[in-house]
Structures are given as C-alpha cells and as structure tokens.
Design a protein around this motif. Structure first.
Motif, PDB file in Angstrom:
ATOM      1  N   GLY B 140       0.820  -1.205   0.000  1.00 17.19           N
ATOM      2  CA  GLY B 140       0.000   0.000   0.000  1.00 17.19           C
ATOM      3  C   GLY B 140       0.855   1.257   0.000  1.00 17.19           C
ATOM      4  N   CYS B 161      -0.985  -1.155  -4.370  1.00 22.57           N
ATOM      5  CA  CYS B 161      -2.250  -0.437  -4.187  1.00 22.57           C
ATOM      6  C   CYS B 161      -1.911   1.035  -4.016  1.00 22.57           C
ATOM      7  CB  CYS B 161      -2.979  -0.919  -2.934  1.00 22.57           C
ATOM      8  SG  CYS B 161      -3.316  -2.681  -2.925  1.00 22.57           S
ATOM      9  N   TYR B 170      -3.780  -1.739  -8.267  1.00 26.37           N
ATOM     10  CA  TYR B 170      -5.108  -1.533  -7.697  1.00 26.37           C
ATOM     11  C   TYR B 170      -5.203  -0.056  -7.317  1.00 26.37           C
ATOM     12  CZ  TYR B 170      -9.072  -1.866  -4.475  1.00 26.37           C
ATOM     13  OH  TYR B 170     -10.283  -1.691  -3.855  1.00 26.37           O
ATOM     14  N   LEU B 174      -5.130   0.069   0.438  1.00 26.78           N
ATOM     15  CA  LEU B 174      -4.744  -1.333   0.638  1.00 26.78           C
ATOM     16  C   LEU B 174      -5.852  -2.125   1.341  1.00 26.78           C
ATOM     17  CD1 LEU B 174      -1.348  -2.482   2.062  1.00 26.78           C
ATOM     18  CD2 LEU B 174      -3.388  -3.091   3.279  1.00 26.78           C
ATOM     19  N   TYR B 177      -8.560  -3.181  -0.941  1.00 21.81           N
ATOM     20  CA  TYR B 177      -8.113  -4.318  -1.747  1.00 21.81           C
ATOM     21  C   TYR B 177      -8.224  -5.623  -0.938  1.00 21.81           C
ATOM     22  CZ  TYR B 177      -5.118  -7.414  -4.466  1.00 21.81           C
ATOM     23  OH  TYR B 177      -4.635  -8.480  -5.182  1.00 21.81           O
TER      24      TYR B 177
END
Lengths: 457, 221
Positions: B140, B161, B170, B174, B177
């Motif tokens: 993340g 992320c 993504y 995080l 996700y």
C-alpha cells in the motif's frame, strides 16, 4: 573515603548497587548512611522513569553546590538513555555504564584516590565488560534475601519501554558463575534468591546453543536445593511471555526450592494493543501458556503487570484486558497508568487517553484484582503454610513476611530472632492483599524446626 | 577490521540508492553480522548517540547489509543519515527481532505479505533470502513512485495499491483491496507498516477466518 549510594528504579538497579558497594569497599572506601557524611556520592539511575531522572537533576544540583565547601566526587551509573548520559557528563565527575563498573577504581584514581584495584586491565569489548562486571562479588544488603543477575539487556523493543536503549542487547551470564553464586548464598543460609534479568527466561538464547536454557538452569538450581541442607526458595523476574515454555513449569514443579510463584506480565488483554506495544505475543498464546501453568503448577500463585491507557487504547480494548483479568484470577497485578517514557518508541506518539480515563481504568482493574485475591486468600484460612519472616509489620507487635507464593502475611510476635527464618504459620484471617496468621509452635521451636511438612503457598 | 571501529560498531557505507526524494537505501559492510530475514538492526550516524531500528532490506546471504530509509522531516536520525556519503560510516548494532518466517517447513507454506510504505523492507529480505518462497505481496502506497524496487518481485506475486494516483495495480487503499481479496485461510499472513493499517487489516483478516496465530505483525513508528 566515605561513600553514599542512592539507588533508584527496579530490582536490577538494587542488585547493581550491591556490586558497586562491593567495588568501593574493596577500594578501601566506607559506606555511610547519609549523603552529608560522604566524600563520594553515587547514583544508580533509572532513565526508564521520568520521576527518577527528575530526582537525579535535583540531587546533583545540590551536591554540586556542596563542592564549594568540601571535597566531593560524584558519579552516576545504572540505566541511562544516551541523551541523559550526554547531559550527565557535564554534571557528574564520573559517568559509567554498569558493565564498566570494574573500571570505577581506575576512574576514581584519576581524581587522586589511589587504590590497588585501579590497575586492572581495560576490557576490549562490550561482552568482555559485562563478563568482568559479573565477576564482581556483590555486598548483599540483606542477610537472607539476595538477587543474582543472570542476564543483561533486552532484544524485545516493546514500544512503551526504554530498556533496550539503556541496557543494550541481551547477554547471558555464564551458567557456572550463576550456579556458584547461588550455591554460596544457599550454603550461607540465604532464604530467598531471585534470579534477575530484563527477560530472565530468554536466558541462553543469545548464545546459540553454547549455553544451557533457562529451564536447564532452573533444573541445576533445583538439584542444588536437593543437595543443600538449608531450606531456600528461588524466584525469578522478569520473564517475557514470548519465551515462556512449559519445560520451565515442569522443572519448577519437580523441586521444592523453586518458588511456586510465577510473575507473568500480560500488559494488555487486547490483541491490537499488544501489536502496538510490539509485545511479540498474542493473547491466545498467553492463554495457552497460562493454561499449561495452571495445569502443571496448580498450587502456584501468579502475578502480572498491566498498563492501562496506552496510546489509543479504546474502551473496548480496555474491556478485553478486564475480561482477561477476570479469566486468569491473578494473585497480584502491578497496574500502571501509561505515561510516555523518554527514549521509548511510544514517546513519539500522542498520549491520547486522558488522565481521568486512565484513573478510571486503573480503579476498575484494581477492583477486578481485589475480587479474586480476596476470594483466593479466604480459601487459605485454616491452612498451615511456610512463611519467610522479613521485617517488623507497620502494626505494632507484629512481624510480617511472605509465603512461598509471595503472599504477604503478618502475625503477632515481637521476637526479632524470627526475622530471616522460614517458619510455619496457621492462617487465621484474609484481606484483599494480605493474610494474617499465628505461630503453630512456640517461637523457639519455630526457629529450630526446618523439617515441617506444610504447604508453601 | 580495526579494533576501535569494531568496538564502536562502525560499518562503512558501500552504496547509496536514492529511490525518491525522501527515500533511499543505504548499503553498508556486513562485518560478520548474521541475521534471519525479517530481523532489524539499530542504525545511527557515526558521531551521534542515537540509533533507530530499521528492518533489514537485503538477503541473508548478501555480502553486505541494506536498510530502506524514509527521511522524517525534523527527525533526529534520518536527516543525518540522508547526508552521509559512500565511504562514511554508520553505527550498527547486532540484528535482533522475531518478525520472521517460522519453522523448518517455511518452504511448504503460502505467505501473504502486507506492507505500507517502507514496511516492504522485511518482505524484500524474506523473498530474496528464500527464492522458492510461495508468496504474495500487497503493498500500500500513496503514489507509484513508492513502489520501491518493485521490479525485484515476480509481477504475478506483487500488487501495488496506490491511494492517490492511478498507476497502481489496484487504485485505492490497501484495506479496500484486502476486503476484495480471496485469501487462503491456511496462509501465514505478515503485516508491516503503520499501526492504523495493521489494526484495520487485522480486523479484515479475522473476518475472513484467518486465525490470529497465523497473523504476524511488526509496527513501524
């Protein structure tokens, strides 16, 4: 030269203080009871607690003024954060870490105090230093209770604690030295011997198989207890749940001389708070170990440490701690309201729980503790237990001591010769945090009879 | 090695890699220090009295040690470390810590590594130390430039992320996700980074049925 020692902080510092006294005695100095009488004044400091550090600054300011009127040398050692040590260098004549203690006579020599011990060689590494430190024979403050350091330093890095920054990494003392010191104490008639370390049960792990484990060390101490005629009890503090293994409990169960009291710090009963504290164990792991402890040592008393109001601790997280206290029914809990300690990682976080809220949580846990201690203590009424008599009680005409399980007990007697003896007492009354008992035999018999078969709770 | 340097725990800097304006890798002499992947070392400037803990970034068999550092504005240590150059020294204490892959059967397990920011460091060490590890990394960050040396990982095993730009694998936080991710309940899950992420992720993992003995966490502060 006359010296005065001021010891702040924990049992580790008290033990260190005994070694400092021994070095100064060997250097020809004489201990005095007040700082006013002394030409050398030393402090065993504790950077872990802010109050203790404030006291150091207050004291040194006074002592430095005395230097206008008399010859005075000041020194400081003990647990010191690097920042504090830096400041102390400007305020004290001598600043040294505890492993540097064997060099103290040499340092005093630089101030014109000559002594034969100032000629010893300088160690080449931190490990060498601590090894030399452990070889210093302490001058024990008590004639029947002694502390034996077995390990120094900490690898755990709990976020609320500054010890890893004041005492460095874990180093285990050679087991042969520990066993020799314990044997000498037991043979001299010492009644309690406490094995000390910041993480006492991590003993030996730093040696990667080159040293025995903590359980094996206890096994050897237990065997020693079988060989020596004198009765003595061996305790240890402070362990870390991460390295608490069941073989330690099995060993304690096997030998009478291994105290049936376990200090088992919880700190928090909430998984997320434990993560934030970087305790490196979970509540579920703690619970598993606690169940094993209760099964293997059902007679043992269990003490713990808990912090309330740690940064961001929510009501729900605190409630989880209360529930764990309710579940484990400790015999004693040292509950602390969280305060950020300089040097610790959490000092950089905002102290988010208000003092009022901390006080409230402290009171709730204290009540929770008292419920269980009273219930347990009441089950003791009518039992005869062995008790180490330690001192005069605050109540006139009474002496006090503790049971093998370290429960505080008092009884009516003013016979000072009982202090330092293990004697049987019949428990007659129970309160939340103490017991009351009466002598089972006449006082003379009590002193002479060490063959009693009574519980040592 | 010179005895005085050894006594002062001084290690010479061999390389510095600047990854972003504020984040850099310091590579320094190993000088015989042994560690297990996931452990940390205390590192500080050569003439200072302070050190800070840093997870080791390099692999256990590398002939040097690397740490991943993000400069903290007005910090005590990182601004000084940032000014050091190759040939200068840092104070390094021996590696310690318990954030590691458990047991001898580590190569038969599935691992999910979840990190924010420089919390990727211990996972880099684990992956590089055990090349056959069956792992997935969820990293993340705010912006893709914080995907530190992401080319070092197998593309199929690494998910970035990014919460503040659209360049991640993504787009979003995080924790969002993780909510969407299917996780094998027999995975060992490791969390490293800021405490809020770890606490949020912990709840998500528990709700997904991961038993807490399989969740391992190291908080960065």
């Amino acid at each position: 030269m006359k010296y005065y020692l001021m010891t702040l902080g924990c049992q580790m510092n008290m033990s260190d203080s005994e070694r400092v006294a021994s070095v100064l005695d060997a250097a020809g100095c004489v201990k005095v009871e007040t700082e006013e009488e002394a030409n050398i004044i030393g402090i065993l400091a504790c950077s872990v607690r802010q109050k203790a550090i404030d006291k150091v600054y207050n004291k040194i300011s006074v002592w430095n003024k005395w230097k206008n009127k008399k010859n005075l040398i000041t020194f400081i050692s003990g647990c010191m954060l690097p920042t504090d040590k830096d400041r102390f260098l400007k305020l004290f004549d001598i600043v040294f870490t505890m492993p540097e203690l064997p060099q103290l006579p040499h340092m005093l020599g630089e101030y014109g105090i000559t002594n034969p011990l100032s000629l010893i060689a300088e160690p080449q590494s931190a490990v060498d230093e601590i090894k030399l430190f452990w070889k210093v024979k302490p001058k024990y403050d008590s004639s029947f209770e002694a502390f034996v350091p077995i390990q120094n330093g900490c690898n755990k890095f709990c976020t609320f604690c500054a010890v890893p920054y004041t005492r460095g990494r874990e180093i285990s003392r050679p087991s042969n030295e520990i066993l020799q010191e314990v044997r000498e104490l037991a043979e001299k008639g010492y009644k309690t011997i406490t094995l000390l370390g910041q993480n006492v049960n991590s003993y030996g792990l730093d040696k990667n198989g080159q040293e025995i484990s903590f359980a094996q060390l206890l096994e050897k101490v237990g065997q020693m207890g079988e060989e020596i005629d004198n009765e003595f009890w061996v305790y240890f503090t402070s362990p870390h749940p991460r390295d608490m293994t069941t073989d330690i409990f099995h060993t304690i169960a096997k030998y009478d001389c291994l105290g049936k009291q376990i200090h088992f710090p919880l700190q928090s009963g909430d998984e997320k708070v434990l993560i934030k504290m970087n305790r490196n164990h979970s509540v579920s792991k703690y619970r598993e170990t606690m169940h094993a402890l209760r099964e293997i040592l059902p007679q043992a008393t269990v003490f713990t440490d808990i912090i309330v109001g740690f940064t961001d601790e929510t009501d729900e997280q605190f409630e989880n701690t209360r529930k764990v206290m309710e579940e484990f029914k400790y015999n004693m809990a040292y509950i602390a309201m969280y305060s950020p300690r300089p040097g610790a990682a959490s000092y950089r976080w905002e102290d988010t729980v208000s003092l009022d809220e901390k006080k409230k949580r402290f009171a709730i846990l204290s009540d929770e503790l008292a419920k269980h201690t009273l219930e347990f203590n009441q089950t003791m009424i009518g039992k005869t237990v062995k008790v180490l008599v330690r001192e005069h009680d605050r109540k006139e005409g009474y002496l006090s001591g503790h049971t093998g399980g370290k429960l505080v007990i008092r009884f009516k007697s003013d016979n000072e010769s009982l202090i330092g003896q293990i004697i049987p007492l019949k428990i007659t009354a129970a309160a939340k945090f103490s017991l009351e008992g009466e002598l089972v035999f006449s006082e003379q018999l009590a002193v002479n009879n060490d063959q009693l078969t009574v519980s040592s709770n | 090695m010179n005895i005085i340097r050894k006594r002062m725990n001084l290690h010479e800097i061999l390389e510095i890699r600047n990854l972003t304006e504020s984040t850099f890798i310091i590579q320094f002499e190993k000088n015989g220090l042994e560690f297990t992947a996931g452990q940390h070392v205390c590192v500080g400037p050569p003439n200072g009295i302070h050190t800070r803990e840093y997870s080791i970034y390099s692999a256990v068999n590398d002939p040097y040690i690397e740490i991943l550092v993000k400069e903290v504005q007005n910090g005590l240590i990182t601004p000084v470390l940032k000014k050091l150059k190759v040939g200068d020294s840092v104070v390094v204490e021996e590696p310690v810590g318990y954030f590691g892959l458990n047991g001898g059967e580590k190569l038969n397990k599935k691992y999910l590594f979840i990190a924010t920011g420089t919390g990727i460091s211990p996972f880099h060490s684990m992956v590089k130390s055990h090349p056959t590890l069956d792992y997935k990394i969820v990293h993340g960050v705010r912006s893709h430039i914080e995907g530190y040396e992401k080319e070092e990982y197998d593309k199929l095993r690494y998910t970035l992320c990014s919460s503040r730009d659209t360049s991640g694998n993504y787009i979003g936080r995080l924790t969002n996700y993780l909510q969407e991710l299917q996780i094998d309940t027999d995975s060992e899950v490791y969390l490293c980074g800021n405490c809020n992420m770890i606490h949020d992720a912990y709840d998500i993992l528990e709700n997904k049925g991961i038993p807490n003995e399989r969740i391992h966490a190291e908080v960065y502060f």
